[in-house]
Scaffold this motif. Structure first.
Motif: not given
Length: 326
Positions: A176-181
């Motif tokens: 989630l954080e890696a995708r900038g969700f």
């Protein structure tokens, strides 16, 4: 059946919680190169993440797939038994497979491994046995082994399923954080629930407009302002200038403070007792932002203005409550 006292029930429950807590604590040191590799493989995935597992591992897998799907990683669950009878066609070479098995040798899962390997879908395993068939065949094995199950018989999956679930959550959050969700992305996949309403609803969707806005022009007496408050029922009135721009707000709280000063309500102009430069919000902002302002400022209503300061609406706490934002 042995007779149990209330203290026996309490002791058993606390012991189970402590054992499972220790299982979770042990996961921290296992966020290693295998975990990073799993994240990289999923981030590079052009298809979907397919989660599979048998029995209790399947129940946990279902939840992990749902968490991934709701946090920006397209995912679904496939039962390994059904996969052997046609559902394997749901998996493509563009997908990534996460296979869950505490032993790492569950027959229904191991049976479909050759077919997964043949189609070229990368395999990530979550096992309690790093030397198992499933762990050896995976590009990354997430270690979810536990010292002991919370079940005193050591039979019912308890600590092991908790550890697996937490590892799945850790994976979902890292992705989630890696995708900038964002919270708005999350709301888009939950439009029907209270989370969606809270995160997607705009002030413009629920604000009072037109003749429903409590407003009086500058120069209105305090008694005239009180009449407007009573008629519109929002616990406040806005004050505007000749151009329609907001210049102040007068609330129930302002009234109480004014009456303490023995002000004559029939002759006092509203601009002498109103709140100048009060909090406002624009119509395109999230309703949740209006709630945050009201809670922070301990107020029950907000004027809504456009970018130029012209009054376009009003919103209060009851509007937010009716809309399910609270």
């Amino acid at each position: 059946m042995t007779e149990q006292s209330s203290q026996d029930f309490r002791t058993s429950a606390i012991q189970a919680i402590r054992i499972e807590r220790e299982a979770i604590d042990a996961l921290e040191e296992r966020i290693d190169d295998h975990f990073i590799k799993a994240c990289e493989v999923i981030m590079a995935c052009k298809g979907r993440v397919v989660v599979t597992g048998m029995g209790k591992s399947g129940h946990i897998g279902n939840k992990i797939a749902a968490t991934l799907a709701s946090t920006g990683t397209p995912s679904f669950f496939v039962h390994p038994g059904e996969a052997s009878h046609g559902d394997l066609g749901m998996i493509t070479s563009q997908d990534v497979v996460i296979a869950i098995s505490n032993s790492g040798n569950t027959s229904e899962v191991v049976t479909i491994l050759p077919l997964i390997k043949r189609m070229g879908a990368p395999l990530i395993s979550m096992t309690g046995n790093a030397n198992s068939t499933l762990a050896r065949e995976a590009v990354a094995n997430l270690d979810v082994s536990v010292q002991t199950e919370a079940c005193p018989l050591g039979l019912a999956p308890t600590s092991s399923t908790t550890a697996t679930l937490v590892m799945g959550d850790a994976l979902a959050v890292a992705l989630l954080e890696a995708r900038g969700f964002s919270s708005e992305d999350f709301a888009l996949s939950h439009p029907g629930g209270s989370l969606g309403r809270r995160l997607l609803l705009r002030v413009s969707d629920i604000m009072h407009t037109g003749n429903r806005i409590p407003r009086v022009p500058e120069g209105t007496t305090l008694s005239g302002a009180l009449l407007e408050i009573s008629q519109k029922g929002l616990g406040m009135t806005t004050v505007v200038d000749a151009a329609g721009k907001l210049t102040g707000v007068f609330t129930d709280g302002d009234l109480r403070r004014t009456l303490d000063k023995n002000v004559d309500v029939h002759v006092t102009p509203i601009e002498q007792v109103m709140t100048h430069n009060g909090k406002t919000i624009e119509a395109d902002h999230l309703a949740a932002e209006a709630l945050n302002i009201m809670e922070e400022m301990k107020i029950n209503a907000l004027p809504v203005t456009d970018a130029g300061g012209e009054l376009v609406g009003a919103i209060n706490m009851h509007d937010l409550l009716r809309a399910g934002v609270i």
